[in-house]
Scaffold this active site. Structure first.
Site, short mmCIF file in Angstrom:
data_model
loop_
_atom_site.label_atom_id
_atom_site.label_comp_id
_atom_site.label_asym_id
_atom_site.label_seq_id
_atom_site.Cartn_x
_atom_site.Cartn_y
_atom_site.Cartn_z
N HIS A 263 5.73 1.31 -3.03
CA HIS A 263 4.51 1.84 -2.41
C HIS A 263 3.77 2.75 -3.39
O HIS A 263 4.29 3.12 -4.44
CB HIS A 263 4.85 2.62 -1.14
N LYS B 241 2.72 8.14 -1.04
CA LYS B 241 3.61 7.98 0.12
C LYS B 241 4.71 9.03 0.07
O LYS B 241 5.37 9.21 -0.96
CB LYS B 241 4.20 6.58 0.16
#
Length: 254
Positions: free
Chosen positions: A142, A146
């Protein structure tokens, strides 16, 4: 027409959800909620749910786990359906969600992408067919903003596999701290954070002389927004209970 409130309306996902809704004729955004109001929207925006001047059919939440108590209180008090698309919930949070679902309809899944949910089903089937002769590793990637790791989706995939194998596995997140050979009953889960990666998940079944890989890659956040909006339309008018993407998929096929 389903009336929706977007929780976290000024966040990245909240803005995408608003854009997706604006292009549909079966749902409308009647208000948005966010801790900070940095600009104008085409709908009412407030900093607290209690300040809403309308009573929506459903709330779509892409905010933060800390918003959960207020969302559940509002939903239970007003009989409002909830689509919870936020990740990073604690075990207590999940327990509270399940408890509230006895009073109001709640759509809760670790990932709003139909593709990811198909991946989960395929992983479950693969684990059943391949048996215990394959080591299983999950790698999730990600963007560098995040906060939680591993991703809720990675845990969902691991749980699907574990369910198929009658809960025989345990999860390993930090292999470098263990000076020992890999155990047959473990699933390794690894997190990568960098750049603007929207979301990539890979499940590796490593056997003797062969490797089977299942993977999913999201090119934009819109796939998650579309899934959440579809969930909101599906959930409106439903009786109290816990609903998932599998329920939506089955309803679409019926």
């Amino acid at each position: 027409m389903v009336s929706a409130v977007i929780s976290g309306c000024f966040g990245k996902m909240g803005r995408v959800v608003a854009d997706v809704i604006s292009k549909r004729d079966d749902i409308e955004t009647v208000a948005g909620v966010d801790k900070v109001i940095p600009g104008n929207m085409s709908f009412e925006t407030v900093t607290d749910l209690k300040d809403l001047t309308c009573k929506p059919d459903v709330i779509i939440d892409f905010s933060h786990p800390s918003a959960l108590p207020g969302l559940l209180d509002y939903a239970k008090t007003n009989g409002t359906a909830l689509v919870l698309a936020t990740t990073g919930y604690s075990e207590q949070d999940i327990s509270d969600i399940k408890s509230a679902s006895s009073i109001v309809p709640i759509f809760f899944t670790a990932n709003m992408s139909i593709g990811i949910n198909l991946l989960s089903a395929l992983a479950k089937k693969a684990a059943t067919i391949l048996g215990d002769g394959y080591d299983i590793e999950i790698v999730e990637k990600h963007h560098n903003q995040k906060i939680d790791a591993p991703s809720g989706t990675a845990l969902m995939l691991a749980d699907s596999i574990n369910e198929a194998r009658e809960e025989e596995y345990h999860y390993i997140y930090d292999r470098h701290s263990q000076r020992k050979k890999r155990d047959k009953t473990e699933i390794g889960i690894h997190s990568v954070r960098g750049g603007t990666i929207v979301g990539e998940h890979e499940i590796i079944f490593a056997g003797r002389d062969e490797v089977i890989t299942l993977s999913h890659s999201a090119a934009s956040k819109e796939v998650f927004a579309v899934g959440a909006v579809n969930a909101a339309v599906f959930l409106a008018g439903k009786p109290a209970g816990m609903y998932s993407m599998q329920d939506l998929i089955e309803a679409s096929n019926s």
